[in-house]
Design a protein around this motif. Sequence first.
Motif, PDB file in Angstrom:
ATOM      1  N   GLU A 247       1.006 -54.434 -42.494  1.00  0.00           N
ATOM      2  CA  GLU A 247       1.713 -54.419 -43.656  1.00  0.00           C
ATOM      3  C   GLU A 247       2.723 -53.542 -43.975  1.00  0.00           C
ATOM      4  O   GLU A 247       3.728 -53.844 -44.630  1.00  0.00           O
ATOM      5  CB  GLU A 247       1.097 -54.783 -44.878  1.00  0.00           C
ATOM      6  CG  GLU A 247      -0.085 -56.117 -44.489  1.00  0.00           C
ATOM      7  CD  GLU A 247      -0.609 -56.496 -45.908  1.00  0.00           C
ATOM      8  OE1 GLU A 247      -1.112 -55.789 -46.532  1.00  0.00           O
ATOM      9  OE2 GLU A 247      -1.079 -57.833 -45.861  1.00  0.00           O
ATOM     10  N   ASP A 248       2.603 -52.313 -43.267  1.00  0.00           N
ATOM     11  CA  ASP A 248       3.320 -51.267 -43.555  1.00  0.00           C
ATOM     12  C   ASP A 248       4.942 -51.364 -43.059  1.00  0.00           C
ATOM     13  O   ASP A 248       5.039 -51.606 -41.707  1.00  0.00           O
ATOM     14  CB  ASP A 248       3.086 -49.876 -42.884  1.00  0.00           C
ATOM     15  CG  ASP A 248       3.412 -48.751 -43.304  1.00  0.00           C
ATOM     16  OD1 ASP A 248       4.693 -48.681 -43.530  1.00  0.00           O
ATOM     17  OD2 ASP A 248       2.826 -47.755 -43.656  1.00  0.00           O
ATOM     18  N   PRO A 249       5.905 -51.273 -43.906  1.00  0.00           N
ATOM     19  CA  PRO A 249       7.278 -51.781 -43.372  1.00  0.00           C
ATOM     20  C   PRO A 249       7.683 -50.806 -42.548  1.00  0.00           C
ATOM     21  O   PRO A 249       8.577 -51.026 -41.538  1.00  0.00           O
ATOM     22  CB  PRO A 249       8.113 -51.571 -44.698  1.00  0.00           C
ATOM     23  CG  PRO A 249       7.389 -50.989 -45.490  1.00  0.00           C
ATOM     24  CD  PRO A 249       5.964 -51.329 -45.284  1.00  0.00           C
ATOM     25  N   ARG A 250       7.188 -49.493 -42.462  1.00  0.00           N
ATOM     26  CA  ARG A 250       7.584 -48.627 -41.349  1.00  0.00           C
ATOM     27  C   ARG A 250       7.263 -48.924 -39.903  1.00  0.00           C
ATOM     28  O   ARG A 250       7.504 -48.288 -38.813  1.00  0.00           O
ATOM     29  CB  ARG A 250       6.901 -47.216 -41.726  1.00  0.00           C
ATOM     30  CG  ARG A 250       7.524 -46.610 -43.019  1.00  0.00           C
ATOM     31  CD  ARG A 250       6.881 -45.633 -43.374  1.00  0.00           C
ATOM     32  NE  ARG A 250       5.353 -45.801 -43.711  1.00  0.00           N
ATOM     33  CZ  ARG A 250       4.317 -44.895 -43.983  1.00  0.00           C
ATOM     34  NH1 ARG A 250       4.878 -43.290 -44.066  1.00  0.00           N
ATOM     35  NH2 ARG A 250       3.278 -45.009 -44.007  1.00  0.00           N
TER      36      ARG A 250
ATOM     37  N   GLU B 244       4.768 -58.403 -34.293  1.00  0.00           N
ATOM     38  CA  GLU B 244       5.571 -59.303 -33.397  1.00  0.00           C
ATOM     39  C   GLU B 244       5.037 -59.011 -32.037  1.00  0.00           C
ATOM     40  O   GLU B 244       5.185 -59.993 -31.110  1.00  0.00           O
ATOM     41  CB  GLU B 244       6.869 -59.185 -33.904  1.00  0.00           C
ATOM     42  CG  GLU B 244       7.390 -60.047 -35.036  1.00  0.00           C
ATOM     43  CD  GLU B 244       6.993 -59.027 -36.226  1.00  0.00           C
ATOM     44  OE1 GLU B 244       7.259 -59.312 -37.341  1.00  0.00           O
ATOM     45  OE2 GLU B 244       6.397 -57.881 -36.110  1.00  0.00           O
ATOM     46  N   THR B 245       5.456 -57.757 -31.656  1.00  0.00           N
ATOM     47  CA  THR B 245       5.173 -57.182 -30.488  1.00  0.00           C
ATOM     48  C   THR B 245       3.894 -57.739 -29.680  1.00  0.00           C
ATOM     49  O   THR B 245       3.572 -58.322 -28.546  1.00  0.00           O
ATOM     50  CB  THR B 245       5.329 -55.788 -30.086  1.00  0.00           C
ATOM     51  OG1 THR B 245       6.696 -55.299 -30.435  1.00  0.00           O
ATOM     52  CG2 THR B 245       5.278 -55.342 -28.779  1.00  0.00           C
ATOM     53  N   THR B 246       2.914 -57.432 -30.679  1.00  0.00           N
ATOM     54  CA  THR B 246       1.625 -57.919 -30.086  1.00  0.00           C
ATOM     55  C   THR B 246       1.549 -59.339 -29.999  1.00  0.00           C
ATOM     56  O   THR B 246       0.915 -59.880 -28.736  1.00  0.00           O
ATOM     57  CB  THR B 246       0.457 -57.400 -31.434  1.00  0.00           C
ATOM     58  OG1 THR B 246       0.416 -55.895 -31.581  1.00  0.00           O
ATOM     59  CG2 THR B 246      -0.983 -57.867 -30.920  1.00  0.00           C
ATOM     60  N   ALA B 247       1.978 -60.245 -30.897  1.00  0.00           N
ATOM     61  CA  ALA B 247       1.897 -61.646 -30.611  1.00  0.00           C
ATOM     62  C   ALA B 247       2.482 -61.972 -29.275  1.00  0.00           C
ATOM     63  O   ALA B 247       1.890 -63.024 -28.528  1.00  0.00           O
ATOM     64  CB  ALA B 247       2.551 -62.229 -31.767  1.00  0.00           C
TER      65      ALA B 247
ATOM     66  N   SER C 126      10.979 -50.709 -32.285  1.00  0.00           N
ATOM     67  CA  SER C 126      10.994 -50.517 -33.734  1.00  0.00           C
ATOM     68  C   SER C 126       9.589 -50.269 -34.172  1.00  0.00           C
ATOM     69  O   SER C 126       9.269 -49.174 -34.995  1.00  0.00           O
ATOM     70  CB  SER C 126      11.456 -51.632 -34.562  1.00  0.00           C
ATOM     71  OG  SER C 126      11.366 -51.635 -35.911  1.00  0.00           O
ATOM     72  N   SER C 127       8.411 -50.728 -33.555  1.00  0.00           N
ATOM     73  CA  SER C 127       7.133 -50.628 -34.168  1.00  0.00           C
ATOM     74  C   SER C 127       6.709 -49.151 -33.652  1.00  0.00           C
ATOM     75  O   SER C 127       5.766 -48.613 -34.328  1.00  0.00           O
ATOM     76  CB  SER C 127       6.390 -51.673 -33.411  1.00  0.00           C
ATOM     77  OG  SER C 127       6.245 -51.416 -31.847  1.00  0.00           O
ATOM     78  N   GLN C 128       7.350 -48.474 -32.647  1.00  0.00           N
ATOM     79  CA  GLN C 128       6.899 -47.196 -32.565  1.00  0.00           C
ATOM     80  C   GLN C 128       8.070 -46.045 -32.992  1.00  0.00           C
ATOM     81  O   GLN C 128       7.656 -45.007 -32.998  1.00  0.00           O
ATOM     82  CB  GLN C 128       6.740 -47.179 -30.714  1.00  0.00           C
ATOM     83  CG  GLN C 128       5.782 -47.896 -30.258  1.00  0.00           C
ATOM     84  CD  GLN C 128       4.314 -47.190 -30.900  1.00  0.00           C
ATOM     85  OE1 GLN C 128       4.096 -46.148 -30.741  1.00  0.00           O
ATOM     86  NE2 GLN C 128       3.344 -48.228 -31.229  1.00  0.00           N
ATOM     87  N   ALA C 129       8.857 -46.506 -33.709  1.00  0.00           N
ATOM     88  CA  ALA C 129      10.227 -45.624 -33.953  1.00  0.00           C
ATOM     89  C   ALA C 129       9.623 -44.619 -34.948  1.00  0.00           C
ATOM     90  O   ALA C 129      10.141 -43.363 -34.888  1.00  0.00           O
ATOM     91  CB  ALA C 129      11.266 -46.161 -34.413  1.00  0.00           C
ATOM     92  N   THR C 130       8.767 -44.992 -35.886  1.00  0.00           N
ATOM     93  CA  THR C 130       8.518 -44.006 -36.931  1.00  0.00           C
ATOM     94  C   THR C 130       7.643 -43.149 -36.387  1.00  0.00           C
ATOM     95  O   THR C 130       7.418 -41.850 -36.581  1.00  0.00           O
ATOM     96  CB  THR C 130       7.836 -44.765 -38.087  1.00  0.00           C
ATOM     97  OG1 THR C 130       8.603 -45.751 -38.588  1.00  0.00           O
ATOM     98  CG2 THR C 130       7.396 -43.818 -39.219  1.00  0.00           C
ATOM     99  N   PHE C 131       6.359 -43.514 -35.612  1.00  0.00           N
ATOM    100  CA  PHE C 131       5.503 -42.430 -34.965  1.00  0.00           C
ATOM    101  C   PHE C 131       6.425 -41.516 -34.062  1.00  0.00           C
ATOM    102  O   PHE C 131       6.244 -40.287 -34.062  1.00  0.00           O
ATOM    103  CB  PHE C 131       4.850 -43.170 -33.975  1.00  0.00           C
ATOM    104  CG  PHE C 131       3.443 -43.914 -34.838  1.00  0.00           C
ATOM    105  CD1 PHE C 131       2.647 -43.182 -35.250  1.00  0.00           C
ATOM    106  CD2 PHE C 131       3.229 -45.028 -34.751  1.00  0.00           C
ATOM    107  CE1 PHE C 131       1.569 -43.631 -36.163  1.00  0.00           C
ATOM    108  CE2 PHE C 131       2.225 -45.737 -35.487  1.00  0.00           C
ATOM    109  CZ  PHE C 131       1.540 -45.065 -36.257  1.00  0.00           C
ATOM    110  N   ALA C 132       7.433 -42.170 -33.269  1.00  0.00           N
ATOM    111  CA  ALA C 132       8.043 -41.207 -32.357  1.00  0.00           C
ATOM    112  C   ALA C 132       8.815 -40.301 -33.035  1.00  0.00           C
ATOM    113  O   ALA C 132       9.356 -39.086 -32.705  1.00  0.00           O
ATOM    114  CB  ALA C 132       9.072 -41.991 -31.519  1.00  0.00           C
TER     115      ALA C 132
END
Length: 342
Positions: free
Chosen positions: A123-126, A132-135, A225-231
């Motif tokens: 649920e975290d917007p970040r 979606e990627t997992t699905a 996008s799903s990894q952008a914040t971590f990166a």
Amino acid sequence: MTFLAAVAIMFGAAAALGALDTGEVTGPSAPGPVTSAPTDASTVTSATAPTTTSTTEPVPEPAADVAALADRTTMTPQARRIFYAAEPVLVDKAGLGSACDLRAEVSVLGCFASGEITVLRVEDPRLDGMMETTAAHEMLHAVWAQRSAAERDELIPLLRTAYDALDDPRVRDKVETYRRDDPDVVDNELHSILGTEVADLPDELGRYYGQWFTDRAAVVALAASSQATFAAIEDEVDALDADLAARSAAIGEAQAALDARRVELDALDAELERLRAAGEVAAYNQLVDTYNAGAAAYNAEADRVRAAIDDYNAIVARRNALVEEWAALREPIDTSAADPVS
């Protein structure tokens, strides 16, 4: 036997650093770097595909949140039929533990097990794009399970050729992790990873994935996008670590110079005491100016070192705050502490 494919993300411990003690003018020690960066990974615990649902059989009406995943990943009608037939659900950590094979060393985000797809709710917007990627990844595992041996034999050379030409360390590290753990799952994982995370693929593969996504570029963008914040956090921490290392070296050199100057001043002070005790007033007065000039230079340099240490500590605080942010970001998706479910 049960076929299971899981999307997972591997983490290392993020170590926080304490601020330097600035009570004395001392050279700080260099900080340690943040440990391993998070990367997606999948696990497969069995190699036997189940009997698949016929595409002519009725497919359950999907829940709204599941349909939204299909919409955002631009699944084609054919892909939606396979996806929905796997009765996908979004669950919390407890639900994921019941449906998927969790492992202590990685954090599982979803799985395709016993013909069903389970996805961890994020649920975290970040972390937008992670569900979606997992699905999409798991839908492609369901597709793979339905391919005949002949169809797989046609796909495998294309997948391997595309992978061999790939210059993406993150993807290559992920695939090689699978190869070390269980070489038999690599082709299956390549089928899901290349389709959802790699933008440039040979035309023949691009046409193949066109059966499952109307806009595969949008799927790849969601994966990024799903990894952008971590990166972004990891890149900033790396930059701060490099800056801190350079500053630490500079402070250490300045401190060493101060220590040498202090030795000289202590020697002058001892000589002044000797001259005073001996009543050698003229010599004493002549040396006082030398000592005072040296003391003034020492104190000015000490002030500069203290200011450098204050700047260093401010950067350490920023670096540590980023590490805490990184840890807080991963916590909702970190299932690695859970007991594995067989």
